[in-house]
Enzyme design. Sequence first.
Site, short mmCIF file in Angstrom:
data_model
loop_
_atom_site.label_atom_id
_atom_site.label_comp_id
_atom_site.label_asym_id
_atom_site.label_seq_id
_atom_site.Cartn_x
_atom_site.Cartn_y
_atom_site.Cartn_z
CB CYS A 218 81.18 -17.94 69.37
SG CYS A 218 79.84 -17.75 70.54
CD GLN B 41 63.97 -9.42 70.82
OE1 GLN B 41 64.88 -10.00 71.39
NE2 GLN B 41 63.09 -8.67 71.45
CE1 TYR C 70 61.04 2.41 76.65
CE2 TYR C 70 58.78 1.59 76.79
CZ TYR C 70 59.80 2.36 77.30
OH TYR C 70 59.60 3.08 78.44
CD GLU D 106 63.70 2.39 69.03
OE1 GLU D 106 63.17 1.44 69.64
OE2 GLU D 106 64.83 2.83 69.31
CG ASP E 137 60.40 -5.46 73.82
OD1 ASP E 137 61.07 -5.76 74.83
OD2 ASP E 137 60.59 -5.96 72.70
CB CYS F 161 65.35 -8.30 78.47
SG CYS F 161 65.67 -6.55 78.53
N1 SAH Z 1 60.28 -4.21 70.39
C1 SAH Z 1 61.49 -4.28 69.64
C2 SAH Z 1 62.70 -3.63 70.33
C3 SAH Z 1 62.91 -3.94 71.78
S1 SAH Z 1 64.46 -3.43 72.46
C4 SAH Z 1 61.81 -5.70 69.24
O1 SAH Z 1 61.24 -6.64 69.77
O2 SAH Z 1 62.63 -5.89 68.35
C5 SAH Z 1 64.14 -1.92 73.20
C6 SAH Z 1 64.09 -0.77 72.25
O3 SAH Z 1 63.79 0.40 73.02
C7 SAH Z 1 65.40 -0.45 71.53
O4 SAH Z 1 65.14 -0.39 70.15
C8 SAH Z 1 65.81 0.93 72.08
O5 SAH Z 1 66.45 1.73 71.11
C9 SAH Z 1 64.50 1.50 72.49
N2 SAH Z 1 64.49 2.52 73.54
C10 SAH Z 1 65.31 2.66 74.60
N3 SAH Z 1 64.92 3.65 75.40
C11 SAH Z 1 63.79 4.18 74.86
C12 SAH Z 1 62.89 5.22 75.24
N4 SAH Z 1 63.07 5.92 76.35
N5 SAH Z 1 61.84 5.46 74.44
C13 SAH Z 1 61.62 4.75 73.31
N6 SAH Z 1 62.43 3.75 72.90
C14 SAH Z 1 63.51 3.46 73.66
#
Ligand code: SAH
Length: 463
Positions: A169, A292, A321, A342, A391, A418
């Site tokens: 890919c 990411q 998050y 998280e 996030d 996103c």
């Molecule tokens: N900020 C991190 C992850 C972003 S992705 C980075 O940049 O790597 C979004 C994250 O939110 C995921 O890890 C997912 O498990 C988490 N998530 C999803 N729903 C949530 C909620 N209600 N409360 C807290 N975290 C959550």
Amino acid sequence: MFQKNMELELLIEDIGVNGEGIGKAGGAAFFVKDAVIGDRVLVKIMKMKKRYGYARLIKVLSPSLYRTKPLCDYYRQCGGCQLQVLAYAQQLQYKERKVRNNLERIGGFRFAEIEQDKQRILFHPVIGMEEPFFYRNKAQFPVGTDKEGKIITGFYAARSHTIISNRSCCLGADINEKILDIVISFMEQHHISAYDEASGTGLVRHVVIRYGFVTKEIMVCLVINGSSMPGADKLAAELQKLPGMTSVLLNVNEEQTNVILGSRVIKLWGQEYISDFIGNVKYRISPLSFYQVNPVQTKKLYETALAYAGLTGREIVWDLYCGIGTISLFLARQSKRVYGVEIVAPAIEDARNNARINGIENVEFFVGKAEEVLPQWYEREKIFADVIVVDPPRKGCDMKCLETIVKMQPERVVYVSCDSATLARDLKYLCERGYELREVQPVDMFPQTTHTECVVGIQRKHI
Ligand code: SAH
């Protein structure tokens, strides 16, 4: 007016959410798969609604100047890349426009007249990649059998679960192909069956590969419909020969579901994680944690988030998050204290380990939903924040989370998103309650696809 089976000529002027071309005629919009912005096309209407219709491409009458030769032979069948035939500069324009349109249409923001309370909202040009291929550090290949009963691996066709056999890919790391060759020959030699989604039988479901771009460490994780795999140590021995191999794992998933990974991990060889760097922060990544997928762009994304957080070393920051604490740790060295929240427990374990291996002590992590943890702490402990970073996944922030942010009155909010539609909805909420949008920075995290990421800076209004 327009009816099914009618043929018409269109100029393609836009791209839809699934990468299809959009052309307009007589007040109606038509969605045309495989047509590119700038194409003049002949199409046949397949389905007609009041103001829009779906049409099939019959012929490209004059091709767009923005058409490019796709790098991948399977791009038309595969559901992965929707924009590969569109020149990269135009992909970027499209993404910028999408963010801007959503913020204007759903959020009610105006960027044309950039005066808002005498403050300018800066909408920055999208940050693209120099090399918009081979950027992914994670790949998940479904395993199945073809009509002749041969084991295959590759990608799901668009909007289906039919596997297109393709081991190379052009979004993923080079090493993936070699790994898949080893896994498939091992399965053939040892008569290990591939999973069949329809019946729920067969053993191997997916091969998940993670690759550290900086450290060159590799993780291979076979997702199996069972709790063991015959000859697993032989596979591990083969994979160990690849330079950089660090972690060989099994993941148990016996549910009949679309979700790829189950919760149990069995170590076959090496560590249960790989490490990688973003900037000078080292991250430990385990198979179940979110990380990411585009490390080159992630660095630019986080640097922007850091800039919008406006840290001086004295701030209390909440990172909601937070995944494995990537943003939290990126900000920690320039704040007084960072709290991360998280929902996935193993990700928080990674986050705590990540803090430790970097010698960062001014962070604390909580497992739970952002919309529960934040209000609980606020109501019980009257916690305070100078800066809140969010996030969230595509569905955006929960209302309870936004309500609490407004109550806490942080000086700045940094929103990494996103999905610019839910971003626009959430920003509207905040900006109707004492905040103002200051800066918007789209970042192309997923070249060749329609996915669009951005980070925005929001400031509390002072009366
Ligand atoms: N900020 C991190 C992850 C972003 S992705 C980075 O940049 O790597 C979004 C994250 O939110 C995921 O890890 C997912 O498990 C988490 N998530 C999803 N729903 C949530 C909620 N209600 N409360 C807290 N975290 C959550």
